[in-house]
Design a protein around this motif. Structure first.
Motif, PDB file in Angstrom:
ATOM      1  N   SER A  99       1.354  -1.034   0.254  1.00  0.00           N
ATOM      2  CA  SER A  99      -0.217  -0.078  -0.035  1.00  0.00           C
ATOM      3  C   SER A  99       0.944   1.240   0.145  1.00  0.00           C
ATOM      4  O   SER A  99       0.752   2.075  -0.627  1.00  0.00           O
ATOM      5  N   HIS A 100       2.335   1.279   0.840  1.00  0.00           N
ATOM      6  CA  HIS A 100       2.877   2.435   0.851  1.00  0.00           C
ATOM      7  C   HIS A 100       3.781   3.227  -0.799  1.00  0.00           C
ATOM      8  O   HIS A 100       3.955   3.944  -0.895  1.00  0.00           O
ATOM      9  N   LEU A 103       0.508   4.420  -2.925  1.00  0.00           N
ATOM     10  CA  LEU A 103      -0.470   5.450  -1.972  1.00  0.00           C
ATOM     11  C   LEU A 103       1.039   6.684  -2.694  1.00  0.00           C
ATOM     12  O   LEU A 103       0.472   7.494  -3.442  1.00  0.00           O
ATOM     13  N   ARG A 104       2.385   6.219  -3.438  1.00  0.00           N
ATOM     14  CA  ARG A 104       3.443   7.255  -3.920  1.00  0.00           C
ATOM     15  C   ARG A 104       3.222   7.632  -5.131  1.00  0.00           C
ATOM     16  O   ARG A 104       2.678   8.351  -6.210  1.00  0.00           O
ATOM     17  N   SER A 107      -0.141   9.294  -5.791  1.00  0.00           N
ATOM     18  CA  SER A 107      -0.093  10.745  -5.580  1.00  0.00           C
ATOM     19  C   SER A 107       0.114  11.197  -6.400  1.00  0.00           C
ATOM     20  O   SER A 107       0.026  12.725  -6.621  1.00  0.00           O
ATOM     21  N   GLU A 132      -4.856   7.788   5.212  1.00  0.00           N
ATOM     22  CA  GLU A 132      -3.454   7.961   5.070  1.00  0.00           C
ATOM     23  C   GLU A 132      -3.499   8.721   3.444  1.00  0.00           C
ATOM     24  O   GLU A 132      -2.149   9.843   3.355  1.00  0.00           O
ATOM     25  N   GLN A 136      -1.453  12.353   3.289  1.00  0.00           N
ATOM     26  CA  GLN A 136      -0.703  12.744   1.384  1.00  0.00           C
ATOM     27  C   GLN A 136      -1.644  14.239   0.420  1.00  0.00           C
ATOM     28  O   GLN A 136      -0.914  14.755   0.440  1.00  0.00           O
TER      29      GLN A 136
END
Length: 187
Positions: A99-100, A103-104, A107, A132, A136
């Motif tokens: 997931s991280h 997310l990047r 973005s 999260e 962001q």
């Protein structure tokens, strides 16, 4: 590419179709398909029965129409087709990213594209609606955000913070720019 995969590629669990209360789990690893079942019943003959487990290679699963039928009954045809594709080596690498990292990647999308992405899969729906993600958005896209506002964002939620303060401001700026930019609204 397969080296990017973790050992476990897919997992789903749930209750069998009505009237059954039995619980099932399907796990697909890089090499195996694991089908687990738990009999849930008040009947005396099932009280002492333990969970069942069947482990097959991908090739065996592709040939096992009985297990495929069970997977389709319990989890539906879309999940069945997805599991068959996985066992044939058709991996959805984007879905498997942590997931991280997603997310990047997300973005860099505008919010309209993010909304469309959220409609594609359950994972992207959860990701694009997660606190999260909205944190962001606020931190990276809102120039007016200050450290003092962080407490407010945590109390009211990052999404609400963005929609109530920053999104409305951007909409008003767009209207002002269309009207000439320097005009002030009359009272």
């Amino acid at each position: 590419m397969a080296s990017l995969l973790g050992e476990q590629v897919f997992e789903i669990s749930g209750v069998g179709p009505s009237p059954s209360k039995d619980f099932f789990q399907l796990v697909i690893t890089k090499t195996d398909v694991i089908w687990r079942s738990w009999k849930i019943s008040l009947r005396v003959e099932f009280r002492s029965s333990g969970p069942g487990e069947m482990k097959q290679s991908h090739e065996e699963y592709l040939l096992d129409s009985r297990l495929q039928h069970q997977v389709g009954l319990v989890f539906g045809q879309k999940i069945l087709q997805y599991t068959l594709a996985l066992c044939k080596g058709h991996f959805d690498y984007i879905q498997l990213l942590p997931s991280h990292l997603l997310l990047r990647i997300v973005s860099y999308l505008n919010l309209k594209d993010t909304g469309q992405l959220a409609q594609t899969t359950e994972k992207f729906r959860k990701l694009c609606n997660s606190p999260e993600f909205w944190e962001q958005i606020v931190r990276h896209r809102c120039d007016d955000f200050t450290a003092d506002m962080e407490g407010l964002a945590k109390a009211m939620g990052w999404r609400n913070m963005y929609l109530n303060f920053f999104h409305k401001k951007k909409d008003q700026e767009a209207v002002d720019n269309q009207q000439g930019g320097s005009e002030t609204p009359s009272a």
